[in-house]
Write an enzyme that holds these catalytic residues in place. Structure first.
Site, PDB file in Angstrom:
ATOM      1  CB  SER A 113      10.283   0.568  -1.635  1.00  8.48           C
ATOM      2  OG  SER A 113       8.989   0.452  -2.259  1.00  8.48           O
ATOM      3  CG  ASP A 247       6.179   7.786  -2.166  1.00 10.16           C
ATOM      4  OD1 ASP A 247       5.576   7.111  -3.339  1.00 10.16           O
ATOM      5  OD2 ASP A 247       6.630   7.017  -1.392  1.00 10.16           O
ATOM      6  CG  HIS A 275       8.727   5.234  -3.914  1.00 10.51           C
ATOM      7  ND1 HIS A 275       7.930   4.850  -2.824  1.00 10.51           N
ATOM      8  CD2 HIS A 275       9.424   4.059  -4.361  1.00 10.51           C
ATOM      9  CE1 HIS A 275       8.027   3.639  -2.532  1.00 10.51           C
ATOM     10  NE2 HIS A 275       8.971   2.970  -3.171  1.00 10.51           N
TER      11      HIS A 275
END
Length: 322
Positions: A113, A247, A275
């Protein structure tokens, strides 16, 4: 004796370094006598090194001989949250300092991320220290991002977040999650990790760091920091791009786009994962990561090649002035 039997048992310890006066906490996981190879794991926004627990557990079970290090970025987890530079470049510099302090010259760097944006910046900023690059549901590869993250950049977010992240509401949400689990309802690990990140915002120090970090990479329209215009500069690195197909925070299309931009990169899709694919499917994820590390040896840095590739991105206008 089997190969697994010949491998030494791993130890995982919680350590703290003091870098430039700030406390940086990190998990240090590896055999009793670690070798020359280090893999650095970088978490996402509002997260911590805790997100790597399922992966570290798998590595311990398999007695993986490589050393892995997972820091809490400044403003996250148990690290200090000073008035500091919470940009991608600031985080990349902090990682460089920690890595060289541990005695390593070149490392494999893994980012999830926001951490994906950090490790891309690390690879561009300190190519001499980067041997492999792994991006997991990474930021910095497209404009789209979840509305919740965009909202954190709006004026007044500092006053709204304390209300929605009030400790009593966080505790209530945790209680509901426990009741669902008790009733046999499956709560995806990605949801648990997102809730853990959300809960960290109840602390005003972490909340301030979160807002500063979010505003350094996101605006009301989405991500405003991008690596796609120079991602091909990583062509001399072994690159693995991993993504959960479900995600809802950063779309999987970003992973496909990055794979197309980086020659010889590998794309690993985790069907149905959210995610946090390393939490949703830790065994499958560990299989894929270790396979990549085993097959793709660390790259040597070639400054002449990098200079040549950068020059391909540059043109100069002749204005005729003397």
């Amino acid at each position: 004796m089997s190969e697994d039997g010949q491998r030494a048992a791993r130890r995982t310890s919680r350590r703290t370094a003091i870098l430039h006066g700030d406390h940086v906490a990190f998990w240090d996981s590896g055999p009793e006598e670690p070798g020359d190879e280090l893999v650095v794991l970088v978490h996402g926004i509002a997260g911590s090194a805790q997100t790597w627990s399922p992966l570290l557990a798998e590595l311990a079970r398999r007695r993986e001989p490589r050393r892995f290090m997972a820091p809490d970025l400044l403003g996250h987890g148990s690290s200090s949250a000073p008035w500091a530079d919470y940009s991608l470049g600031g985080y990349a510099t902090g990682l460089r300092d920690l890595i060289v302090s541990l005695g390593y010259r070149r490392v494999t760097i893994v980012g999830h991320s926001l951490g994906g944006g950090v490790v891309q910046q690390f690879a561009f900023q300190f190519p001499q220290h980067c041997a492999r690059l792994v991006l997991i549901d990474s930021g910095g590869l497209g404009r789209e991002v979840s509305p919740a993250l965009r909202a954190a950049t709006l004026p007044g977010a500092e006053w709204v977040i304390p209300v929605i992240a009030d400790r009593r509401l966080v505790d209530l949400a945790a209680s509901v999650g426990r009741r669902l689990a008790w009733a046999g309802r499956h709560v995806p690990p990605s949801a648990k990790e997102a809730a853990r990140a959300y809960a960290s915002l109840a602390d005003p120090v972490h909340r301030r760091a979160f807002v500063h970090t979010a505003r350094s990479v996101i605006d009301s329209g989405g991500q405003r920091v991008r690596a796609t215009n120079r991602l091909d500069l990583a062509d001399q690195l072994p690159v693995l791009i991993a993504w959960g197909t479900a995600d809802s925070m950063i779309p999987v299309e970003h992973g496909h786009r990055a794979h197309e931009l980086v020659p010889d990169s590998e794309l690993a899709l985790f069907e149905g994962a959210g995610h946090f694919p390393h939490c949703d499917q830790p065994k499958t994820f560990t299989d894929r990561l270790l396979d990549f590390l085993d097959r793709r040896p660390p790259a040597e840095w070639d400054p002449a090649h990098l200079a040549e590739r950068i020059s391909e991105h540059v043109s100069f206008d002749e204005d005729g002035s003397s």
